[in-house]
Design a protein around this motif. Sequence first.
Motif, PDB file in Angstrom:
ATOM      1  N   ILE A  65       0.851  -1.202   0.000  1.00 28.89           N
ATOM      2  CA  ILE A  65       0.000   0.000   0.000  1.00 28.89           C
ATOM      3  C   ILE A  65       0.879   1.242   0.000  1.00 28.89           C
ATOM      4  CG2 ILE A  65      -1.702   1.322   1.326  1.00 28.89           C
ATOM      5  CD1 ILE A  65      -2.654  -1.412   2.442  1.00 28.89           C
ATOM      6  N   GLU A  84       2.847   1.611  -3.499  1.00 27.65           N
ATOM      7  CA  GLU A  84       2.051   2.033  -4.658  1.00 27.65           C
ATOM      8  C   GLU A  84       1.587   3.483  -4.559  1.00 27.65           C
ATOM      9  OE1 GLU A  84      -2.359   0.217  -3.569  1.00 27.65           O
ATOM     10  OE2 GLU A  84      -0.860  -1.090  -4.472  1.00 27.65           O
ATOM     11  N   ASN A  85       1.677   4.081  -3.381  1.00 31.08           N
ATOM     12  CA  ASN A  85       1.245   5.471  -3.205  1.00 31.08           C
ATOM     13  C   ASN A  85       2.393   6.480  -3.140  1.00 31.08           C
ATOM     14  OD1 ASN A  85      -1.772   5.509  -2.936  1.00 31.08           O
ATOM     15  ND2 ASN A  85      -1.247   3.883  -1.486  1.00 31.08           N
ATOM     16  N   LYS A 100       5.379   8.672  -4.424  1.00 33.44           N
ATOM     17  CA  LYS A 100       5.836   9.261  -5.686  1.00 33.44           C
ATOM     18  C   LYS A 100       7.280   9.716  -5.525  1.00 33.44           C
ATOM     19  CE  LYS A 100       1.233  10.946  -6.816  1.00 33.44           C
ATOM     20  NZ  LYS A 100       0.524  10.453  -5.665  1.00 33.44           N
ATOM     21  N   ASN A 140       4.247  13.291   0.842  1.00 33.38           N
ATOM     22  CA  ASN A 140       3.670  12.119   0.185  1.00 33.38           C
ATOM     23  C   ASN A 140       4.004  10.841   0.948  1.00 33.38           C
ATOM     24  OD1 ASN A 140       4.597   9.945  -2.235  1.00 33.38           O
ATOM     25  ND2 ASN A 140       2.469  10.666  -2.263  1.00 33.38           N
ATOM     26  N   SER A 164       1.219   8.415   2.685  1.00 29.61           N
ATOM     27  CA  SER A 164       1.193   7.002   2.289  1.00 29.61           C
ATOM     28  C   SER A 164       1.311   6.086   3.509  1.00 29.61           C
ATOM     29  CB  SER A 164       2.319   6.700   1.301  1.00 29.61           C
ATOM     30  OG  SER A 164       2.158   7.446   0.123  1.00 29.61           O
ATOM     31  N   LYS A 173      -2.024   6.239   5.371  1.00 28.75           N
ATOM     32  CA  LYS A 173      -3.050   5.494   4.635  1.00 28.75           C
ATOM     33  C   LYS A 173      -2.910   3.998   4.910  1.00 28.75           C
ATOM     34  CE  LYS A 173      -4.894   4.832  -0.012  1.00 28.75           C
ATOM     35  NZ  LYS A 173      -4.834   5.266  -1.403  1.00 28.75           N
TER      36      LYS A 173
END
Length: 191
Positions: free
Chosen positions: A145, A148-149, A151, A161, A165, A168
């Motif tokens: 997870i 993939e989030n 960047k 970011n 992530s 999340k």
Amino acid sequence: MSFLNFIITDDFISVICDGQLSIGDVAVENNYKKFIVYQNKYIFASTGHNTPWEYAKKEIEKIDNLNFDELKQIIQQTAKSFKGSLTKETEHNAEFSLYLSAFHEGKSQVFRIYVNGNNLQEDIFYAPQSVVSNPSDINFDAGAIISENIKVTNNRYMLSNVISSQKKALNFVADISNTVNHIVFHKVIRK
């Protein structure tokens, strides 16, 4: 085991954990921080059985100005002394991981020592990397997870970011795990 994640980059190390301390699947504390920051440059963390963590924390807090190698030695000695021990609560073999993360010898890294019964394993992870401890009651890698989030721009990780992530992933895991809650502890150390 509980949820703990390190994102190690060339510029910063970001750590996040939840606040639930469990014995088996039963929460015994809901606001339990699983890491400390020592001298604003080392992150010492733990998942699993908390007695070794509490013991090592006390040893570390007794002495000022420990360096990376001295902290690592305390962690190794603690792990060896608790290897093969039984937990008082469940009378099963103690399972735990102790972590030390820092910028050491020019590299950001996470040193992990994992103990399960009489088995002891040491690992070192270098940037760029995500190091995740997944709770034992989920059957997927929460690190996916996060990966993939995240960047990457011009070979650099954007801190905002990374943090979003990590949060999340923690919240996703907390929704389905009995041993993870939505209380968030987070810290960043920079090079």
